[in-house]
Design a protein around this motif. Structure first.
Motif, PDB file in Angstrom:
ATOM      1  N   ASP A  56       0.840  -1.194   0.000  1.00 19.07           N
ATOM      2  CA  ASP A  56       0.000   0.000   0.000  1.00 19.07           C
ATOM      3  C   ASP A  56       0.882   1.253   0.000  1.00 19.07           C
ATOM      4  O   ASP A  56       2.008   1.247   0.517  1.00 19.07           O
ATOM      5  CB  ASP A  56      -0.897  -0.026   1.250  1.00 19.07           C
TER       6      ASP A  56
ATOM      7  N   THR B 125     -13.134  -2.858  -0.263  1.00 23.37           N
ATOM      8  CA  THR B 125     -12.525  -2.062   0.806  1.00 23.37           C
ATOM      9  C   THR B 125     -13.469  -0.952   1.250  1.00 23.37           C
ATOM     10  O   THR B 125     -14.344  -0.528   0.498  1.00 23.37           O
ATOM     11  CB  THR B 125     -11.194  -1.438   0.353  1.00 23.37           C
TER      12      THR B 125
ATOM     13  N   ASP C  45      -8.742   2.182  -2.236  1.00 24.03           N
ATOM     14  CA  ASP C  45      -7.877   1.058  -1.860  1.00 24.03           C
ATOM     15  C   ASP C  45      -8.177  -0.216  -2.649  1.00 24.03           C
ATOM     16  O   ASP C  45      -7.402  -1.174  -2.581  1.00 24.03           O
ATOM     17  CB  ASP C  45      -8.001   0.762  -0.359  1.00 24.03           C
ATOM     18  N   ASN C  46      -9.263  -0.239  -3.392  1.00 19.56           N
ATOM     19  CA  ASN C  46      -9.598  -1.443  -4.160  1.00 19.56           C
ATOM     20  C   ASN C  46      -8.513  -1.823  -5.160  1.00 19.56           C
ATOM     21  O   ASN C  46      -8.327  -2.999  -5.455  1.00 19.56           O
ATOM     22  CB  ASN C  46     -10.948  -1.273  -4.866  1.00 19.56           C
TER      23      ASN C  46
ATOM     24  N   ILE D  33      -6.254  -4.515  -3.810  1.00 16.39           N
ATOM     25  CA  ILE D  33      -6.873  -5.850  -3.826  1.00 16.39           C
ATOM     26  C   ILE D  33      -6.858  -6.393  -5.252  1.00 16.39           C
ATOM     27  O   ILE D  33      -6.547  -7.564  -5.474  1.00 16.39           O
ATOM     28  CB  ILE D  33      -8.320  -5.798  -3.287  1.00 16.39           C
TER      29      ILE D  33
ATOM     30  N   THR E 241      -0.146  -3.076   4.533  1.00 19.87           N
ATOM     31  CA  THR E 241      -0.785  -1.766   4.652  1.00 19.87           C
ATOM     32  C   THR E 241      -0.698  -1.249   6.077  1.00 19.87           C
ATOM     33  O   THR E 241      -0.618  -2.029   7.020  1.00 19.87           O
ATOM     34  CB  THR E 241      -2.263  -1.820   4.200  1.00 19.87           C
TER      35      THR E 241
ATOM     36  N   PHE F 243      -9.447  -2.759   4.893  1.00 23.85           N
ATOM     37  CA  PHE F 243      -9.397  -3.986   4.114  1.00 23.85           C
ATOM     38  C   PHE F 243      -9.999  -5.165   4.874  1.00 23.85           C
ATOM     39  O   PHE F 243      -9.997  -5.170   6.100  1.00 23.85           O
ATOM     40  CB  PHE F 243      -7.929  -4.350   3.802  1.00 23.85           C
TER      41      PHE F 243
ATOM     42  N   TRP G   4      -8.072 -11.715   1.192  1.00 24.29           N
ATOM     43  CA  TRP G   4      -8.753 -11.680  -0.091  1.00 24.29           C
ATOM     44  C   TRP G   4      -8.255 -12.908  -0.838  1.00 24.29           C
ATOM     45  O   TRP G   4      -7.074 -12.978  -1.194  1.00 24.29           O
ATOM     46  CB  TRP G   4      -8.466 -10.407  -0.878  1.00 24.29           C
TER      47      TRP G   4
ATOM     48  N   ILE H 218      -3.910  -9.806   4.427  1.00 27.67           N
ATOM     49  CA  ILE H 218      -3.681  -8.368   4.529  1.00 27.67           C
ATOM     50  C   ILE H 218      -3.166  -8.091   5.939  1.00 27.67           C
ATOM     51  O   ILE H 218      -3.857  -8.363   6.923  1.00 27.67           O
ATOM     52  CB  ILE H 218      -4.963  -7.574   4.209  1.00 27.67           C
TER      53      ILE H 218
END
Length: 140
Positions: free
Chosen positions: A9, A87, A92-93, A96, A109, A115, A119, A124
């Motif tokens: 991130d 998210t 922030d998507n 992912i 992150t 999050f 995923w 995460i």
């Protein structure tokens, strides 16, 4: 050794630029070193550049350019094939989506609350959690 697939991130990259002695700098250096493989997408690289250039962060231009060049040279670029909305912060998507395309092992992150915990097969986690799993000897 099996490669470790990572997505990072922006907040971790910015912290690495701001704090040379911080955990995040260690994360960035590890991500650029085998067996780790750092994955990015074009939107992520663009966000890194935009955020690192924010005047209020006062990150020297030479440091920004050097960091971005290292990322471009060392990270593997993927093109996500699907868009997700998972998210709490829609911006922030893209992390992912990149993790999905890269089949990442970890997404690192500083904003875990944005999050899900996982995923698919990507966990995460924070920088300190990652180091405690991968390189506990590097923790203070």
């Amino acid at each position: 050794m099996i490669p470790l697939r990572l997505v990072i991130d922006t907040n971790v990259v910015v912290s690495a630029a701001l704090k040379p002695e911080g955990l995040q700098r260690t994360i960035v250096l590890l991500a650029m070193t085998k067996p780790a493989r750092w994955y990015v997408s074009e939107p992520i690289v663009s966000e890194y550049a935009t955020v690192l250039a924010r005047p209020e962060l006062k990150i020297r231009k030479s440091l920004r350019q050097q960091l971005l060049q290292l990322i471009k040279n060392r990270a593997r670029v993927v093109t996500p094939s699907r868009l997700v909305q998972v998210t709490s912060d829609p911006a922030d998507n893209m992390f992912i989506e990149c993790a999905d395309a890269a089949r990442a092992d970890y997404l690192l992150t500083g904003n875990q609350r944005h999050f899900p915990k996982f995923w698919k097969n990507t966990k995460i986690i924070s920088s300190s959690e990652f180091l405690s799993v991968i390189a506990p000897h590097l923790l203070p």
